[in-house]
Design a protein around this motif. Structure first.
Motif, short mmCIF file in Angstrom:
data_model
loop_
_atom_site.label_atom_id
_atom_site.label_comp_id
_atom_site.label_asym_id
_atom_site.label_seq_id
_atom_site.Cartn_x
_atom_site.Cartn_y
_atom_site.Cartn_z
N SER A 7 36.90 38.67 46.41
CA SER A 7 35.57 38.35 45.89
C SER A 7 34.86 39.63 45.46
N HIS A 8 34.17 39.57 44.32
CA HIS A 8 33.44 40.71 43.78
C HIS A 8 32.04 40.27 43.38
N THR A 9 31.06 41.14 43.59
CA THR A 9 29.68 40.90 43.16
C THR A 9 29.33 41.94 42.11
N LEU A 26 20.71 39.89 37.52
CA LEU A 26 20.98 39.24 38.79
C LEU A 26 22.47 39.37 39.11
N PRO A 27 22.84 39.38 40.40
CA PRO A 27 24.26 39.50 40.76
C PRO A 27 25.06 38.30 40.25
N VAL A 28 26.29 38.57 39.85
CA VAL A 28 27.24 37.53 39.44
C VAL A 28 28.48 37.66 40.31
N ASN A 29 28.85 36.56 40.95
CA ASN A 29 30.02 36.57 41.81
C ASN A 29 31.28 36.23 41.02
N VAL A 30 32.33 37.01 41.23
CA VAL A 30 33.62 36.79 40.55
C VAL A 30 34.72 36.76 41.61
N GLN A 31 35.57 35.74 41.54
CA GLN A 31 36.72 35.63 42.44
C GLN A 31 37.99 35.98 41.68
N VAL A 32 38.70 37.01 42.13
CA VAL A 32 39.96 37.42 41.50
C VAL A 32 41.11 36.89 42.34
N ASN A 33 41.93 36.04 41.75
CA ASN A 33 43.08 35.44 42.44
C ASN A 33 44.35 36.26 42.19
#
Length: 227
Positions: free
Chosen positions: A41-43, A60-67
């Motif tokens: 997970s990355h913010t 604003l923060p954006v959450n990104v999930q790297v699989n």
């Protein structure tokens, strides 16, 4: 009044890994193409530097999930038809559609649900090889199972069919005496030319069975005085 787009730069920060990327504004927009984010997970936050007409600002923060990157495992078996006790070579190759690397981890070779080789450490070219001489006679469904690693997902190859036939044998018969008299004892010895062979040997006179003996250490013996 003449309006213009903001100039300057934008810094994209990954607050989870303390890394950042900087891009130059063009027409008020800065674009980023990033392939180095680790799995997890990355913010992300975009921060504008400002210029002589525009103030600084942050998104604003954006959450990104790297699989994990998907993988494909291929298996080549040589030969696909063999005899009992023959050497069979299994070669696997792991690839990823992302083109990223290096791929690490291990590969285990399976015969149905039974491991027959490995786990073998994946090489720098994402391959692994094993050999086996332990396949029983009959049909086999062989696969290569890649374990995955921190960046790449596990995968299993399509099944490869292997047919193992029985080993050809030669049976020889020797007599204690090629010439004897009625009522005398004669020893018949049979030898089977296949290492590890089991089963039985039937001694016959003409086409008539005399006795069936279990094979022991590649041979069987029968003593008779009734010929």
């Amino acid at each position: 009044m003449l309006f213009r787009s903001p100039t300057g730069s934008v810094t994209l920060s990954d607050t989870n890994s303390n890394s950042s990327f900087t891009g130059t504004l063009t027409g008020g927009t800065a674009s980023f193409s990033i392939s180095t984010l680790s799995v997890g997970s990355h913010t992300l936050v975009a921060s504008y530097s400002g210029d002589n007409a525009f103030n600084q600002s942050s998104s604003l923060p954006v959450n990104v999930q790297v699989n994990k990157a998907p993988t494909t495992t291929a298996l080549v078996v040589t030969p696909t038809s063999s005899n009992l006790g023959a050497t069979v070579q299994l070669t696997a190759k792991v690839t990823s559609s992302t083109g990223a690397g290096p791929i690490t981890g291990t590969i285990t070779f399976m015969d149905g649900n039974l491991p027959i080789g490995g786990p073998v450490t994946v090489s720098a070219s994402a391959g692994a090889t094993a050999t086996t001489m332990s396949l029983a006679s009959g049909p086999h469904s062989l696969t290569a199972v890649y374990s995955g690693d921190v960046n790449f997902a596990a995968s299993t190859s399509p099944q490869v069919s292997e047919s193992v036939g029985q080993t050809t044998t030669t049976t020889t018969l020797s007599l204690s005496s090629a010439s004897t008299s009625f009522g005398q004892n004669v020893t018949l010895t049979a030898a089977v030319s296949a290492a590890g062979a089991t089963g039985t040997v039937t001694f016959e006179d003409g086409g008539s069975p005399l006795v069936t003996q279990p094979l022991s250490n590649g041979g069987a013996t029968f003593n008779t005085a009734t010929l």
